[in-house]
Design an enzyme around this catalytic site. Structure first.
Site: not given
Ligand code: ACO
Length: 330
Positions: A113, A257, A287
């Site tokens: 990214c 980003h 993204n």
């Molecule tokens: N729908 C419903 N529930 C979901 C989904 C979904 N799509 N995805 C995950 N969950 C659930 C999980 O299973 C978990 O359930 P549990 O509590 O029963 O175990 C719960 O939701 C919370 O999951 P988390 O992974 O802790 O959710 P979080 O709030 O952290 O959000 C996310 C996840 C959106 C991926 C976030 O962590 C994020 O944005 N991270 C950074 C991503 C990023 O910046 N990437 C960098 C660039 S990408 C690149 O370089 C290609």
């Protein structure tokens, strides 16, 4: 001599995949995706459209915007994690598709990214370093729908396909100015495993077994990446502001980003920048990795929300882990 932004462009595939569409593919809801990420829609390229075709459309769009032809270019850099082939570079493929007679240097940058900002930094230095160079084309292009694991609800809802382009020009005006007032780039290779496309290279060659176990698809520890993203983006942003001696209240736009609206909000709060100066389009595209910053710049420019002289701070974060910030004078 000064380095200036001569033009921008973008391409977004027609097909829209909404949160409601995703509800039919994986166990998710519009409510979860919207509140946890800010994403409503993303665009998906057709199966027979490689990344270079998206890059080509964005390049043509930027060349038209700049009022120059492809043969005016002295180099092409494509930032991508989802290029056409392991080799040659997607930049070489793009040069061929542009039908260029001038056989300028072409190469890809792999910084996920952070790729477009890495490319702009590299491109500005190429222009400075080569006496006869005048124009450079930098592209961020991604077909992440191809790398996504469509069975993993934690990642497949996040990404979209797109390409964006920036053309830099070196102008012999007797000054020593750059539209990039300051840049700060970094990486932390000790965190490679947090976000990667494990199989398909020499470390883990593709086998029938690892296709079945989805090892040849994007794999991310979202919460850990989130924890690293905010401090890295804020620190890089503060570094460029300090280097250029510009206070945050002089910024017309902050472009974080577009990975997660909660990351965008956290970065803006820590930089003490109000909402009306923070550009957000994640709801429309998800993204788009290396394409993300350029997509924002192009939208802002074409909608008349950027005027000559405006100060723009772009800050980004991605796999590697990599991060980059650039303070740009439009
Ligand atoms: N729908 C419903 N529930 C979901 C989904 C979904 N799509 N995805 C995950 N969950 C659930 C999980 O299973 C978990 O359930 P549990 O509590 O029963 O175990 C719960 O939701 C919370 O999951 P988390 O992974 O802790 O959710 P979080 O709030 O952290 O959000 C996310 C996840 C959106 C991926 C976030 O962590 C994020 O944005 N991270 C950074 C991503 C990023 O910046 N990437 C960098 C660039 S990408 C690149 O370089 C290609």
């Amino acid at each position: 001599m000064s380095i200036q932004i001569k033009g921008t462009g973008c391409f977004v595939p027609e097909k829209v995949l909404s949160n409601q569409d995703l509800e039919k593919i994986v166990d998710t809801t519009d409510e979860w995706i919207t509140t946890r990420t800010g994403i409503k829609n993303r665009h998906i390229a057709p199966e027979d459209m490689p990344t270079s075709d998206m890059a080509l459309a964005a390049a043509k769009n930027a060349l038209e915007n700049a009022g120059i032809s492809a043969d005016d270019l002295d180099f092409i850099i494509v930032a991508t994690s989802s290029g056409d082939h392991p080799f040659p570079s997607t930049a070489c493929v793009l040069q061929g598709k542009l039908g260029m007679k001038k056989k300028c240097q072409c190469f890809d940058i792999s910084a996920a990214c952070s790729g477009l900002l890495y490319s702009l930094d590299t491109g500005a230095n190429l222009l400075r370093g080569h006496k006869n160079y005048r124009y450079g084309l930098m592209i961020g292009a991604e077909k992440l729908s191809y790398l996504a694991d469509w069975k993993d609800r934690a990642t497949c809802v996040l990404f979209g396909d797109a390409a964006s382009a920036v053309i830099l020009e070196k102008v012999d005006d007797g000054s020593d100015e750059s539209c990039l007032l300051a840049t700060d780039l970094g990486a932390d290779g000790s965190c490679v495993s947090l976000l990667l496309h494990p199989a398909g290279g020499t470390a883990i060659p593709v086998t029938a077994e690892n296709v079945d176990t989805h090892e040849n698809a994007l794999n991310m520890n979202g919460p850990e990446v989130f924890k690293h993203a905010v401090p890295a983006m804020v620190s890089a942003a503060k570094t460029v502001l300090a280097d250029a001696n510009i206070p945050a209240d002089r910024l017309r736009w902050v472009i974080p980003h577009q990975a997660n609206k909660r990351i965008i909000d956290a970065v803006a709060a820590r930089l003490d920048v109000t909402e009306d100066h923070v550009y957000v389009n994640i709801q429309n595209y998800g993204n788009t990795s290396a394409a993300s910053i350029g997509l924002c710049l192009d939208e802002l420019s074409r909608s008349g929300q950027l005027q000559k002289g405006d100060l723009v701070l772009a800050t980004t974060f991605g796999a590697g882990l990599t991060w980059a910030a650039a303070l740009i004078r439009w």
